[in-house]
Design a protein around this motif. Structure first.
Motif, PDB file in Angstrom:
ATOM      1  N   ASP A 198       6.321  -5.818   4.115  1.00  0.00           N
ATOM      2  CA  ASP A 198       6.639  -4.958   5.250  1.00  0.00           C
ATOM      3  C   ASP A 198       7.375  -5.762   6.310  1.00  0.00           C
ATOM      4  O   ASP A 198       8.584  -5.663   6.459  1.00  0.00           O
ATOM      5  CB  ASP A 198       5.333  -4.353   5.783  1.00  0.00           C
ATOM      6  CG  ASP A 198       5.585  -3.384   6.907  1.00  0.00           C
ATOM      7  OD1 ASP A 198       6.749  -3.000   7.094  1.00  0.00           O
ATOM      8  OD2 ASP A 198       4.622  -3.008   7.604  1.00  0.00           O
ATOM      9  N   LEU A 211      -4.381  11.029   4.270  1.00  0.00           N
ATOM     10  CA  LEU A 211      -3.232  11.121   5.162  1.00  0.00           C
ATOM     11  C   LEU A 211      -2.586   9.757   5.373  1.00  0.00           C
ATOM     12  O   LEU A 211      -1.365   9.625   5.405  1.00  0.00           O
ATOM     13  CB  LEU A 211      -3.689  11.708   6.504  1.00  0.00           C
ATOM     14  CG  LEU A 211      -2.630  11.952   7.560  1.00  0.00           C
ATOM     15  CD1 LEU A 211      -1.665  13.025   7.089  1.00  0.00           C
ATOM     16  CD2 LEU A 211      -3.275  12.386   8.867  1.00  0.00           C
ATOM     17  N   GLN A 212      -3.443   8.734   5.491  1.00  0.00           N
ATOM     18  CA  GLN A 212      -2.924   7.389   5.751  1.00  0.00           C
ATOM     19  C   GLN A 212      -2.220   6.826   4.529  1.00  0.00           C
ATOM     20  O   GLN A 212      -1.438   5.894   4.646  1.00  0.00           O
ATOM     21  CB  GLN A 212      -4.063   6.453   6.189  1.00  0.00           C
ATOM     22  CG  GLN A 212      -4.459   6.580   7.637  1.00  0.00           C
ATOM     23  CD  GLN A 212      -5.237   7.844   7.941  1.00  0.00           C
ATOM     24  OE1 GLN A 212      -5.697   8.553   7.052  1.00  0.00           O
ATOM     25  NE2 GLN A 212      -5.390   8.154   9.223  1.00  0.00           N
ATOM     26  N   ASP A 213      -2.520   7.394   3.345  1.00  0.00           N
ATOM     27  CA  ASP A 213      -1.843   6.923   2.145  1.00  0.00           C
ATOM     28  C   ASP A 213      -0.382   7.340   2.132  1.00  0.00           C
ATOM     29  O   ASP A 213       0.472   6.639   1.602  1.00  0.00           O
ATOM     30  CB  ASP A 213      -2.520   7.500   0.892  1.00  0.00           C
ATOM     31  CG  ASP A 213      -3.793   6.732   0.576  1.00  0.00           C
ATOM     32  OD1 ASP A 213      -3.978   5.647   1.170  1.00  0.00           O
ATOM     33  OD2 ASP A 213      -4.588   7.213  -0.236  1.00  0.00           O
ATOM     34  N   VAL A 214      -0.108   8.524   2.697  1.00  0.00           N
ATOM     35  CA  VAL A 214       1.255   9.042   2.606  1.00  0.00           C
ATOM     36  C   VAL A 214       2.069   8.787   3.870  1.00  0.00           C
ATOM     37  O   VAL A 214       3.282   8.828   3.842  1.00  0.00           O
ATOM     38  CB  VAL A 214       1.265  10.551   2.279  1.00  0.00           C
ATOM     39  CG1 VAL A 214       0.793  10.767   0.853  1.00  0.00           C
ATOM     40  CG2 VAL A 214       0.424  11.335   3.254  1.00  0.00           C
ATOM     41  N   THR A 215       1.389   8.529   4.987  1.00  0.00           N
ATOM     42  CA  THR A 215       2.145   8.290   6.215  1.00  0.00           C
ATOM     43  C   THR A 215       1.840   6.900   6.746  1.00  0.00           C
ATOM     44  O   THR A 215       0.889   6.255   6.334  1.00  0.00           O
ATOM     45  CB  THR A 215       1.771   9.296   7.317  1.00  0.00           C
ATOM     46  OG1 THR A 215       0.365   9.175   7.534  1.00  0.00           O
ATOM     47  CG2 THR A 215       2.128  10.700   6.921  1.00  0.00           C
ATOM     48  N   ASP A 216       2.661   6.474   7.668  1.00  0.00           N
ATOM     49  CA  ASP A 216       2.494   5.164   8.268  1.00  0.00           C
ATOM     50  C   ASP A 216       2.207   5.383   9.745  1.00  0.00           C
ATOM     51  O   ASP A 216       3.089   5.790  10.492  1.00  0.00           O
ATOM     52  CB  ASP A 216       3.804   4.382   8.079  1.00  0.00           C
ATOM     53  CG  ASP A 216       3.542   2.891   8.128  1.00  0.00           C
ATOM     54  OD1 ASP A 216       2.356   2.509   8.133  1.00  0.00           O
ATOM     55  OD2 ASP A 216       4.516   2.126   8.171  1.00  0.00           O
ATOM     56  N   MET A 217       0.965   5.152  10.159  1.00  0.00           N
ATOM     57  CA  MET A 217       0.631   5.452  11.548  1.00  0.00           C
ATOM     58  C   MET A 217       0.169   4.207  12.277  1.00  0.00           C
ATOM     59  O   MET A 217      -0.306   3.268  11.661  1.00  0.00           O
ATOM     60  CB  MET A 217      -0.441   6.539  11.580  1.00  0.00           C
ATOM     61  CG  MET A 217       0.167   7.906  11.318  1.00  0.00           C
ATOM     62  SD  MET A 217      -0.965   9.212  11.685  1.00  0.00           S
ATOM     63  CE  MET A 217      -1.995   9.144  10.260  1.00  0.00           C
ATOM     64  N   ASN A 250      -4.314   4.278  11.658  1.00  0.00           N
ATOM     65  CA  ASN A 250      -3.984   3.921  10.270  1.00  0.00           C
ATOM     66  C   ASN A 250      -5.220   3.558   9.478  1.00  0.00           C
ATOM     67  O   ASN A 250      -5.836   2.610   9.671  1.00  0.00           O
ATOM     68  CB  ASN A 250      -2.971   2.778  10.222  1.00  0.00           C
ATOM     69  CG  ASN A 250      -3.413   1.540  10.949  1.00  0.00           C
ATOM     70  OD1 ASN A 250      -4.408   1.554  11.679  1.00  0.00           O
ATOM     71  ND2 ASN A 250      -2.706   0.461  10.781  1.00  0.00           N
TER      72      ASN A 250
END
Lengths: 358, 676
Positions: free
Chosen positions: A87, B665-671, B676
């Motif tokens: 990353d 949700l955290q698997d598919v988005t980056d928060m 996160n």
């Protein structure tokens, strides 16, 4: 003419600025150094030792924190790391012999692949085996007089690092009965001190910390070290213990023990994975070269500190710290065994201890 | 012994080193940080020490030690808040305290229980330090006298406390302990690596269940759910009775009990490999056996608080012996402590056998820093106890969502897995039914805690004994029946015989009335099904790994026998018999305005939402929904409390550098953190 001059100076400026722009600046970032063990083990000690030093040497002095992800004998954390992608260079992962051994033995839980990762630093340790005083008297540099004695050894498990001493003793024709299920080598030493175990081994730093005292008091007799690797990959005397013979020497002196052939090759392969290349710091798959080089340079600066030898001796032992290409080579030799060596060890584990890995 | 000639001057030097303003300052700082971490259940010394580690590098050894010792020392003191006020065992050191401390809080005597507990802690800590000062120079040979048979006997002595805590129907207590032991064997066996009731497809199970989760599930979840159903304050009538002065007087009246339990604590703490998990149960058992009127135990008997609390701080001192003299950590926090010592200064303090010879002054400094930290920590805790005790007068419906939040977070910290929270819920369900049908929860927990030591020590002792017997019969007998083993054996037998006689009068769950036959019978059959499954599973382990199957088979067999006898009794006896005790038939739970399942569904909802949305988002929704719908709070109150809860979580996790459970949700988005 002026145009040409301009072009040249622009080009020169670009050349000068090029490396400067590419240089990785990590100021304000927090680097997570994840180790797949609990807060209490040797890997925690290792990562905690390097973390603040690394922070000082990385450009921009990012904060380096150690995070713990224990589980399933470190395979959980390694499987997790396999899923991670590069990353922004804020993730390091540290493995140990306990992560390498299941990988080498084909443990069904392993879903990670060492060759995907980018090694930046590797360090090792050594080990010393010692005997109780009574049997120690019979030790003459060979194991010939030890072959009809029954020994007891407190062991963490045949598929762990203990594989190396157990196989070594077996090759020497010694009859060592492991008592499985102890939690750490410290417990094994305690068992030895109580007289319940009659043979023991410790990694270098623990040997210096406690077992050397036993030797001084005459409560233990050193038998052999596992040795160290020279540049050609040959086993030589351990620089920390130049007076203690290596297993290779003892094996050569002992009837029936061979320093060639499949048993020896198997032992050596697992010795290399377990000791000289015991702990490795990785960046995730897909890390760009400039980031890798930044970390390599930082670890290089760490090991070149004036006081490094002194402070490292207490923490990680006086062993070489490999960085860059050397770390890569070390990782390769520590994470590959020939199919024959693997088959030999799996077969031995099954026959001697009934251990199967499926 | 010239050590004694060295000991006195070293002791003097140690005091000189400690009594510097800077050292004392760091000690107080450590104590305050330790208190802040320790009041939250499930975090304790390990989290705090890991936080300090980065600062230890090159730090002045004494300052660093003061900081760390201050932090470690107060955890067994501050965790008492959670165990007494909320019935949540903050750490393994305060499990027995819950038994009588929490009932006292329910009676409105929280301040009294707390101050008695803290005074006992203080006294225990001081006794421990004094004992160690004399003992530490001669400890080494004595510690080495404790081999595997001796440690096995101590574990069995701990297990024998089940007899005292078995409840009115001894067989039910026995079965509960057996079930606890069987659940303790889940996962990869220590010796041969065979799997018991686990599969590699669920990696979580191969590591076995963590004590924090089982402790929270067995004690905290059932109490939280029960109180929430009744919709009242913890303290009945929301009034606080006796204040902190009474607690101190209580301690004074029981000073000899406190002294004996302190000595039990320090002695058991000294033995490496056992750790603290048995100490408080042995101390609790001792408190019961030496009390004439036993009818109040489990209902708020002050001696049940003083005993274990005296022992658990003394144990910390005792635990220094294996840590400093042998370099073998007695607990997780001690392991970090050892690692950190090597980072201090130029790294020349080496933990291990040379500690006494080269660093006796440092050793003594650590012992007395520990004692001083106890004093400072206790004074701070007593000062705070009156105020904090007021929590027990708040309507519980306002507290409960935050407790669910805390225990979920604590459970997650033990392994950083979502499964940790699921395991908490499952064990919580078991806890709820054990409580409902009056099966001894302490017996279950003791079984769980001692499952691993009993299995490990019996396997290893057996292996070594058979080895000795091979060389000669005499040698084998000498090994198994050492004088220490014989003494422990006698104590165990006496304590079982006395315990069984006394158990009937100790009702840890109160006087539970019998109800209908059906529900208790169904529960018995469910347990039996699990035990049978565990037995079949253990039997499938191949014979060359006998070490991995023998203990589950023996324990499972005994448990099954007890269950079969209970089954016959249940068929034969009338439904008014105590064997059919059921909290849902009469009493507080039966009269509660809310049912079990709707209440539990809230907790389940939080877990399910966490699985999808991650912890922080799920928690936000949970707090708002709970406070609005269940607690009927106004919007203003709801939002303020929700914000407060979230802020607390974020500050705590941020400061300790801990993560929250992520969801799908955290698997598919980056928060960004903390989402996160």
């Amino acid at each position: 003419m002026t145009m040409k001059k301009l072009a040249i100076s622009v080009a020169a400026a670009a050349l000068l600025a090029g490396p400067a722009l590419a240089e990785v600046d990590m100021s304000g970032k927090t680097i997570e150094w994840v180790i797949p063990f609990s807060e209490t083990g040797g890997s925690a000690k290792w990562a905690n030792f390097f973390a603040p030093l690394l922070s000082e040497e990385l450009p921009g002095n990012p904060t380096v924190v150690v995070k713990f992800m224990p589980g399933a004998g470190s395979t959980k954390g390694a499987n997790w790391f396999q899923e991670q992608e590069y990353d922004d260079g804020t993730l390091i992962f540290g493995t140990s012999g306990s992560t390498q051994f299941p990988y080498l033995l084909g443990d069904p839980r392993v879903r990670y692949e060492y060759s995907d990762w980018v090694p930046v630093m590797a360090s090792g340790t050594g080990g010393v085996a010692y005997l109780n005083p009574t049997d120690g008297e019979k030790f003459d540099g060979s194991a010939n007089n030890l072959q009809d004695i029954d020994f007891i050894y407190g062991s963490q498990g045949a598929t762990r690092l203990d594989l190396v001493p157990l196989l070594a003793w077996e090759m020497l024709g010694m009859n060592v009965e492991p008592v499985f299920g102890i939690k750490g080598r410290g417990d094994g030493r305690l068992m030895f001190e109580r007289g319940e175990a009659t043979i023991d081994y410790q990694t270098s730093s623990s040997y210096l910390g406690a077992s050397a005292d036993l030797v001084e008091q005459g409560a233990a007799v050193p038998m052999m070290t596992w040795g160290a690797l020279d540049e050609n990959g040959d086993i030589v005397r351990d620089p920390t213990f130049p007076d203690i013979p290596t297993f290779k020497e003892v094996c050569e002196a002992t009837d029936g023990c061979e320093t060639s052939g499949e048993a020896w090759d198997a032992w050596k392969a697992f010795f290399v994975a377990g000791f000289p290349v015991q702990k490795i710091a990785f960046l995730p798959a897909g890390t760009p070269d400039d980031v890798r080089d930044t970390f390599t340079a930082a670890f290089d600066a760490v090991r070149n500190r004036d006081d490094f030898a002194t402070i490292a001796a207490k923490q990680v032992g006086e062993y070489e710290v490999f960085v860059g290409d050397n770390a890569k080579r070390a990782t390769e030799s520590g994470t590959t065994v020939s199919p024959e060596a693997k088959a030999y060890v799996l077969d031995w584990l099954k026959n001697a201890y009934g251990v199967t890995l499926n | 012994m010239d050590l004694f000639a060295d000991a006195l001057p070293a002791l003097g030097q140690a005091w000189e080193m400690i009594l510097q303003p800077a050292v004392l300052g760091y000690l107080v700082l450590g104590v305050v940080m330790g208190l802040a971490v320790g009041v939250f259940p499930g975090l304790g010394g390990i989290a705090g020490l890991s936080l300090l580690l980065p600062f230890m590098f090159g730090m002045d050894p004494l300052m660093g030690l003061a900081l760390m010792v201050g932090m470690v020392a107060v955890v067994p003191t501050s965790d008492t808040f959670a165990s007494v006020l909320m019935g949540i065992p903050g750490s393994s050191a305060s499990q027995a305290t819950v038994l009588d401390g929490f009932p006292m809080a329910k009676k409105g005597q929280a301040a009294r229980a707390l101050s008695a507990a803290f005074t006992s802690s203080l006294f225990g800590g001081l006794v421990g330090a004094m004992f160690l000062t004399m003992f530490i120079v001669v400890a080494r040979p004595l510690v080495l006298a404790f081999g595997l048979p001796e440690m096995l006997m101590i574990s069995i002595l701990g297990l024998s406390m089940v007899a005292v805590l078995a409840g009115r129907v001894a067989l039910k207590g026995l079965a509960a302990a057996g079930l606890g032991m069987l659940i303790g064997t889940i996962g990869e066996a220590d010796a041969g690596g065979s799997l018991r009731m686990a599969t590699y497809d669920i990696p979580y199970l191969t590591d076995g269940l963590k004590l924090v989760i089982v402790g929270l599930g067995i004690f905290a979840v059932p109490e939280i759910v029960s109180l929430l159903r009744q919709d009242r304050a913890i303290a009945k009538e929301a009034k606080l009775g006796a204040g902190w002065g009474v607690g101190v007087r209580d301690w004074f009246a029981n000073k000899w009990l406190s002294l004996r339990c302190s000595l039990i604590g320090v002695v058991v703490g000294v033995i490496p490999g056992l750790g603290g998990s048995v100490v408080d149960w042995i101390a609790y058992g001792h408190a019961v056996q030496t009390t004439k009127d036993k009818s109040n135990f489990g209902k708020g008997e002050i001696r049940g608080v003083i005993g274990p609390e005296s022992s658990n701080n003394a144990k910390e001192g005792g635990g220094l012996v294996p840590t400093l003299l042998f370099g073998i950590p007695g607990s997780g926090s001690m392991a970090i402590f050892i690692g950190a010592i090597a980072l201090l200064g130029s790294g020349d303090i080496e933990v291990g056998p040379s500690m006494l010879r080269d660093n006796l002054d440092i050793t003594y400094s650590i012992v007395w820093l520990l004692a001083l930290a106890n004093v400072v920590g206790t004074l701070l805790c007593i000062a705070a106890s009156g105020g904090i005790a007021k929590l027990t007068t708040i309507r519980f419906t306002y507290l409960a969502p935050f407790l669910f939040m805390l225990i979920s977070f604590a459970a997650f910290q033990s392994g950083q897995n979502f499964e940790d929270i699921l395991a908490l819920f499952t064990i919580g369900l078991i806890g709820i039914f054990l409580r409902r049908f009056d099966w001894s929860r302490p017996a279950f927990l003791i079984g769980f805690v001692l499952s691993n030591p009993v299995e490990k020590f019996s396997n290893q002792a057996f292996q070594i004994a058979s080895f000795r017997f091979r060389s000669s019969f005499q040698e084998g007998m000498d090994y198994i029946f050492s004088p220490i083993v014989i003494v422990l054996l006698i104590i165990t037998v006496v304590s079982v015989v006395l315990g069984l006689r006394q158990a009937k009068s100790i009702m840890a769950e109160g006087d539970v009335k019998a109800g209908s036959k059906r529900a208790p019978l169904v529960f018995l059959l469910i347990i039996m099904a699990y035990v049978v499954a565990a037995l079949i599973n253990a039997n499938m382990i191949p014979d060359y790994n006998l070490t991995d199957k023998i203990v589950p088979l023996v324990i499972g067999g005994i448990t099954l026998a007890a269950l079969l006898i209970l089954l016959v009794q249940m068929i034969l006896r009338p439904e008014t018999d105590t064997i059919f005790a059921d909290k849902e038939s009469s009493g507080e739970d039966a009269d509660a305005p809310y049912g079990l399942w709707p209440t539990l569904a809230w907790f389940g909802g939080l877990i399910a939402a966490t699985w999808v949305l991650g912890f922080i988002l799920a928690l936000t929704g949970f707090l708002i929904a709970f406070l609005r719908v269940r607690a009927q709070a106004s919007w203003t109150k709801t939002l303020i409390m929700t914000a407060g809860g979230l802020a607390l979580m974020c500050v705590m996790a941020g400061a300790l550098n801990r993560d929250f459970p992520p969801g799908l949700l955290q698997d598919v988005t980056d928060m960004p953190w903390p989402l996160n």
